[in-house]
Design a protein around this motif. Structure first.
Motif, PDB file in Angstrom:
ATOM      1  N   HIS A   1      46.849  41.799  29.787  1.00 41.60           N
ATOM      2  CA  HIS A   1      48.295  41.678  29.990  1.00 41.60           C
ATOM      3  C   HIS A   1      48.725  40.243  29.684  1.00 41.60           C
ATOM      4  CE1 HIS A   1      47.814  39.494  33.799  1.00 41.60           C
ATOM      5  NE2 HIS A   1      46.759  40.281  33.970  1.00 41.60           N
TER       6      HIS A   1
ATOM      7  N   LYS B   1      46.401  46.123  34.581  1.00 47.22           N
ATOM      8  CA  LYS B   1      47.803  46.083  34.170  1.00 47.22           C
ATOM      9  C   LYS B   1      47.995  46.448  32.696  1.00 47.22           C
ATOM     10  CE  LYS B   1      48.825  42.329  37.367  1.00 47.22           C
ATOM     11  NZ  LYS B   1      49.292  40.959  37.412  1.00 47.22           N
ATOM     12  N   LEU B   2      47.231  47.432  32.245  1.00 46.92           N
ATOM     13  CA  LEU B   2      47.422  47.904  30.876  1.00 46.92           C
ATOM     14  C   LEU B   2      48.100  49.267  30.929  1.00 46.92           C
ATOM     15  CD1 LEU B   2      43.929  46.898  29.518  1.00 46.92           C
ATOM     16  CD2 LEU B   2      46.107  45.847  28.922  1.00 46.92           C
ATOM     17  N   ALA B   3      49.024  49.510  29.996  1.00 43.00           N
ATOM     18  CA  ALA B   3      49.712  50.794  29.975  1.00 43.00           C
ATOM     19  C   ALA B   3      48.818  51.824  29.306  1.00 43.00           C
ATOM     20  CB  ALA B   3      51.027  50.659  29.209  1.00 43.00           C
TER      21      ALA B   3
END
Lengths: 344, 292, 284
Positions: C50, C248-250
Motif C-alpha cells: 500500500h 491493505k491490498l484490494a
C-alpha cells in the motif's frame, strides 16, 4: 480542433527560410542590427534603407506566411509608432537650419471655450444615444461600437473639466501664441530612419520566430553562445531551463484553469468583494499553484537524474545541423548586398 | 412523481478558440433524482467534465437549458453565487487546492466567504470535519501537509461540505489512492449521501467505483449521451461498453465471458454474492447431470 | 543456483532525511529495514504494497536515485554508491514514474525519446535509428510530432517507456506508473510491460498497489513498513486472501470469487489469476 493549436507563433512550412539553420537566421538578425547602426550615420543616404525594406519584403514573400498574418502582428506596433511620430518630427537641437516653419498661430481663449461647448454637445448626444429608446439605434453592432469610446470619453471629460477650471479667470478676449512649429532636416531624418529601423527589425524578428521551431532557436542560440562557455557560464543549463519552461507552460496554464475553477467552486470570488476578500482569493490560487510547481520541479529533478542528465557533458544537437550550402550562400549574399549599398 | 434536482434539456455546448469551434456537448437531455448517486462515465474527451461544469455555472450552455434545484443556468445572467453554494464541486486531485496552515482554516475558507457569523462558521467546519472522519480535536489544528494522501483528500471534501451543498459533484475522486484510501473515501461519501441527503454526481472512468456507488449511469461519448440506466442494467448487457472505450468492472467482465462460453449464468448477476450463488447452482446441476 | 543477479540488494536500510525543522524532532521512521532481494536477468517481478510501505523507496535504490544508509546495491556488479558508475547503472536500469507529466522534458514526442541519447552525446544518425525503434516498440510513431500536453495519460506513459527503451536498458522499473491512469490504459501499460519482458527479454520491476497487475509476474514481493513480508509466485501469494487484506491490498472480485468457490468445495487451479484464466478454469 484544440489539438492543432500550439503555443508560440511558429508556422510550419518548408520554405527557404524554414530550411535555413537557426544559427544562420540569428546571425543575419545580428548582422542587420549592426548594419542599421552604421547606416544611421549617413544622413540622406537612402540606399541601405531601400535594401533593408526590399530584403524584409522578400523575406516575407519567401517564407510563405500570408501577409495577413504578418500584418495582424504588426498593426499594434504601427499604431503606437504613429503616436510617437509627432514629437520626433519636431525634434531640433536649435543649430540645424529649419526645413519648414509654420506658425506662430494666435489663439484666443474664446476659441477654447467654444470648443469645450461643442464637446459638451457631442457628449450629450452620445449619452442620449445610449439612453433614449430610438429603435434604429438598438442595433447591437452600433452599440458595441459606441461602447468602445466609453473609457477614453471619461478621461477626456475629466481633462476638459480641469482645463475649464484652469482658465476660469482669464478674460475672453485674451490670446496666446501656439507655435512656431519648426520642422528640421534632422527631425525628418530621425523620423524616417527610426521608423524604418523599427519596422524592418520587427519584421526580421517575426520571420525568425515564425520560421524556426523554439527548440531549434534554443539550440542555435546555445551554439552561438559557445564562447561564453570559456568563461565558465552555464550555457547548456540555461538551454535546458528554457526547454523545460517551454514544455511546461501549457501544462501550467491548464493547472491554473483547474485551480481557478476549484476555488471558485468553494466560494472564492475574483470579480467581486472587498480588497481583503480578493486578496484571500488570490492567495487561495497562488499558494497551491506554487506548491504544485515545486512538486513538479522536484519530480522533474528526479526524472532528469534518472534519465542520466549530467551537468557539463557534451550534448548532441538534434535540430541544428552543420551549416549547409544554402546557409553560407544566403549569409554571403546578404553581406555583399548590404555592404554594397554603402557605395551606391 | 419523482423529484428531479437537476434537469437538462437539449443542452449544446461549443468551445470557441480563436477561429475554431469545437462542439463539446450535443443535444444532452437528462434528469437526476434528488438524493441519488448518479455517475457520468466516458473516456477522456467525451464531454463529461464539460457537462458537470454546467451544474454550478462554471460553464454556460451555448443553447438549451440546465435547471439545478430550481435555478436556471442560462447563456447570460442569473445568480450563480447561489448556485455555487448549492452545488459543491471537487476536481481531480483535490488535495492540490489546499493552501492554509491548518486544516480548520482551509475548511473555513468557503464558509467565511459567505459572511456568516464566526460561530456559524465554526459549527459548519467542525461538522464537516466530523462527517469526513477527521475528528476536529485531533485534526483541526494540524497542517494539511502532514496528513496522508487519503486524509488530505477528505480535508478537501470537508471544505466543500462546509458550504452545505445540496449537490456534490466529484471528478475522478479516488484516482491515485490505494485500497484503504479508496474504501474510506467511499464510506464517507456514502454517509454524506445517506445521512445528509446530498445528491452525489460522480464523474468517472473507473467502472468498479461506479458499480459500488451509483444508482444511475449516464454514458457520454463524443459529446452525446449514448446510454443511461442502472449499473445492473448496463453492465448486464454484455460487452456493450467496449464500443465507447470503456470496460465493465472485472466481475461483470468475468461473468459476461462465462456467459459467452455457454454457461447458463444470468447476465443481470451483479454482486459477488449473487455470482457465487449462481455459479454454485450451475455446479450442482452439472453434478446432478453427471450422476444421472 | 543463479550465477549473477542483475540487481543484487544486500541488507539495505534507508531513512529519508528530515525536510524541514517544523516537523517533530523525532527521527522519521525507517523507509527500508534490512531488505535483501536478488533480481535475475529477464525476470518479471512485481513489488506490491500500500502507499507508504516502502516499495517506491526500494525501486529508487535500483538505479542509484537513492543510496542506502547501510548495506549495498549492486547492478551488474557495480555499486550504486560509486558516483563514477551511476550513469552506467542508469543506462542499464531505466525508470518510469507515477506522474505521467513530470518526466517528459522535451516539447515534442520524438525529441523527448531522443533526449536522453542527446545528453549522452551520441551521433545524430544513431539517435534517429534508436528513436524510431523505441517509438515503434511502444506504438507511438504516429504521435511523433505532437507536443506532450496533447497526449492522454496512457500515451504519456508509453512515451516515457520509449524514452527509456531508446537507451537499450536491460531492466525497466515502473514505479507506480499506472496508478494515475484510467483502468483501460492501466491494462494496456501492464500488457506492454509484459510484452517487453516476453519479446525483448527485458527485466521488469513493476511497482504497484494493485493485485491484478501482479498476476502476470513471475515473482511477487509484498512490502509492509519497509520490509519484505511475502514473496513467491502469484499463484501461491494470491491464495492467502486474508493475509493480503491485512496488508491493505484490494482483492480483485474475480480472485475473491475463485477463492470463495474453492472454499465451497470446487476444485479450481491455483494458476487461475486473470479473468481469462478463471473463465477457462470454470468452464472446464
Amino acid at each position: 480542433m484544440f489539438k492543432n493549436i500550439s503555443l508560440g507563433i511558429y508556422y510550419p512550412g518548408n520554405s527557404l527560410l524554414h530550411r535555413l539553420q537557426g544559427r544562420t537566421k540569428l546571425l543575419l538578425l545580428a548582422w542587420f542590427t549592426v548594419y542599421i547602426v552604421i547606416a544611421n550615420n549617413y544622413m540622406w543616404h537612402f540606399a541601405p534603407y531601400i535594401v533593408l525594406a526590399a530584403l524584409s519584403f522578400l523575406g516575407v514573400v519567401i517564407s510563405g506566411i500570408s501577409l495577413h498574418h504578418v500584418w495582424r502582428r504588426m498593426r499594434l506596433l504601427l499604431l503606437l509608432m504613429l503616436l510617437g511620430a509627432i514629437p520626433t518630427l519636431f525634434t531640433t537641437d536649435g543649430t540645424v537650419k529649419p526645413l519648414y516653419t509654420f506658425g506662430p498661430f494666435p489663439t484666443s481663449f474664446d476659441f477654447i471655450r467654444w470648443s469645450i461647448v461643442a464637446y459638451g454637445v457631442l457628449l450629450t448626444i452620445y449619452i442620449a444615444l445610449f439612453l433614449l429608446p430610438i429603435p434604429s439605434l438598438q442595433i447591437i453592432s452600433l452599440r458595441s461600437w459606441l461602447k468602445r469610446f466609453r473609457i477614453p470619453l471619461i478621461f477626456i471629460t475629466l481633462g476638459v473639466i480641469v482645463l475649464l477650471w484652469l482658465i476660469r479667470n482669464i478674460p475672453p478676449g485674451a490670446t496666446f501664441p501656439v507655435g512656431p512649429f519648426v520642422i528640421t532636416n534632422l527631425g525628418v531624418w530621425s523620423l524616417f530612419s527610426l521608423y524604418t529601423v523599427f519596422i524592418v527589425l520587427y519584421i526580421f524578428s517575426l520571420l525568425l520566430t515564425m520560421t524556426t521551431t523554439p527548440i531549434a532557436l534554443i539550440e542555435g542560440l546555445t551554439m552561438l553562445l559557445t564562447p561564453l562557455r570559456w568563461l565558465k557560464l552555464p550555457v547548456d543549463d540555461f538551454a535546458l531551463m528554457t526547454l523545460i519552461a517551454l514544455r511546461f507552460i501549457p501544462t501550467l496554464i491548464e493547472e491554473v484553469e483547474q485551480l481557478l475553477k476549484a476555488q471558485i467552486s468553494r466560494g472564492a470570488d475574483y470579480a467581486h468583494g472587498t480588497l481583503r476578500e480578493r486578496t484571500q482569493s488570490l492567495i487561495a490560487l497562488f499558494v497551491p499553484l506554487l506548491q504544485g510547481v515545486f512538486r513538479r520541479a522536484s519530480d522533474l529533478a528526479t526524472a532528469l537524474e534518472s534519465r542520466g542528465y549530467e551537468i557539463g557533458s557534451h550534448q548532441t544537437r538534434l535540430h541544428e545541423k552543420r551549416l549547409g550550402a544554402i546557409d553560407y550562400g544566403v549569409l554571403a549574399l546578404v553581406v555583399i548586398i548590404t555592404v554594397g549599398s554603402f557605395f551606391v | 412523481m419523482t423529484d428531479h434536482i437537476i434537469s437538462v434539456k437539449n443542452l449544446y455546448h461549443t468551445y470557441q478558440s480563436g477561429p475554431l469551434q469545437k462542439a463539446a456537448l450535443l443535444d444532452i437531455t437528462m434528469e437526476i433524482e434528488r438524493g441519488s448517486c448518479a455517475a457520468i462515465i466516458g473516456i477522456t474527451g467525451s464531454g463529461k467534465s464539460t457537462l458537470v461544469q454546467h451544474f454550478n455555472g462554471l460553464l454556460r450552455p451555448t443553447s438549451g437549458t440546465v435547471a439545478v434545484d430550481g435555478v436556471n443556468v442560462q447563456a447570460r445572467g442569473g445568480d450563480l453565487k447561489v448556485l455555487r453554494q448549492r452545488v459543491g464541486m471537487l476536481f481531480q486531485f483535490p488535495e492540490a487546492q489546499l493552501f492554509e496552515h491548518t486544516v480548520y482554516a482551509d475548511v473555513a475558507f468557503g464558509p467565511r466567504r459567505l459572511k456568516l457569523s464566526k460561530r456559524e462558521v465554526r459549527t459548519r467546519v467542525l461538522q464537516a470535519l466530523e462527517t469526513v472522519g477527521l475528528p476536529p480535536h485531533t485534526y483541526a489544528q494540524r497542517s494539511p501537509f502532514e496528513l496522508s494522501g487519503g486524509q488530505r483528500r477528505r480535508v478537501a471534501l470537508a471544505g466543500v461540505l462546509a458550504m452545505l451543498p445540496k449537490i456534490l459533484v466529484l471528478d475522478e475522486p479516488t484516482t491515485g489512492l490505494d485500497a484503504d484510501g479508496r474504501t474510506e473515501f467511499y464510506y464517507y461519501l456514502q454517509r454524506v449521501q445517506q445521512k445528509d441527503g446530498v445528491t452525489v454526481i460522480l464523474v468517472s472512468h473507473d467502472m468498479s467505483e461506479v458499480a459500488t456507488l451509483a444508482d444511475q449511469l449516464f454514458v457520454l461519448h463524443n459529446g452525446r449521451l449514448v446510454m443511461q440506466g442502472t449499473p445492473r442494467a448496463i453492465f448486464g448487457q454484455g460487452n456493450i461498453l467496449h464500443q465507447w472505450g470503456l470496460t465493465e468492472p472485472p466481475l461483470s467482465e468475468l461473468l459476461i465471458q462465462l456467459h459467452k462460453q455457454g454457461l447458463a449464468i444470468p447476465l443481470d448477476v451483479f454482486t459477488l454474492e449473487e455470482a457465487l450463488h449462481a455459479l454454485q447452482e450451475i455446479e450442482t446441476t452439472r453434478h446432478e447431470k453427471e450422476n444421472v | 543456483m543463479n550465477a549473477s543477479p542483475l540487481i543484487d540488494i544486500q541488507q539495505i536500510t534507508y531513512t529519508y532525511p528530515l525536510q524541514n525543522k517544523g516537523k517533530s524532532k523525532a527521527q522519521s521512521p525507517k523507509a527500508l529495514q534490512n531488505v535483501s532481494l536478488q533480481i535475475q536477468p529477464g525476470e518479471y517481478l512485481a513489488v506490491l504494497g500500500h502507499n507508504g510501505s516502502g516499495k517506491s523507496t526500494l525501486a529508487r535504490h535500483c538505479n542509484a536515485l537513492l543510496i542506502p544508509d547501510s548495506g549495498r546495491v549492486l547492478v551488474k556488479g557495480l555499486d550504486t554508491s560509486n558516483k563514477a558508475d551511476q550513469r552506467a547503472i542508469r543506462d542499464c536500469v531505466g525508470m518510469i514514474f507515477q506522474n505521467p507529466d513530470n518526466q517528459i522534458i522535451a516539447t515534442v514526442v520524438e525529441d523527448d525519446v531522443a533526449w536522453a541519447l542527446a545528453v549522452r552525446g551520441l551521433p545524430v544518425n544513431l539517435i534517429a535509428e534508436r528513436v524510431e525503434q523505441a517509438m515503434n516498440a511502444v506504438s507511438i510513431s504516429h504521435l511523433r510530432k505532437l507536443p506532450p500536453h496533447h497526449l492522454s495519460g496512457g500515451q504519456k506513459q508509453r512515451l516515457a517507456i520509449a524514452g527509456v527503451l531508446a537507451l537499450r536498458p536491460q531492466c525497466i522499473i515502473a514505479d507506480e506508473a499506472t496508478s494515475q491512469l484510467d483502468p483501460l490504459s492501466r491494462r494496456e501499460i501492464t500488457a506492454l510491460l509484459h510484452q517487453l519482458n516476453q519479446d525483448l527479454g527485458l527485466t521488469i520491476i513493476h511497482v504497484t498497489h494493485l493485485l491484478e497487475e501482479a498476476a502476470l509476474a513471475q515473482r511477487v514481493v509484498i512490502m509492509e513498513q519497509g520490509r519484505i513480508v511475502m514473496e513467491g509466485t502469484p499463484s501461491t501469494i494470491f491464495t492467502d486472501i486474508e493475509r493480503l487484506r491485512q496488508l491493505k491490498l484490494a482483492i480483485p472480485e474475480p480472485i475473491e470469487l475463485v477463492s470463495r468457490l474453492r472454499a465451497a468445495g470446487l476444485t479450481l487451479s491455483r494458476e487461475a489469476l486473470t479473468v481469462d484464466a478463471i473463465v477457462r478454469e470454470i468452464v472446464r
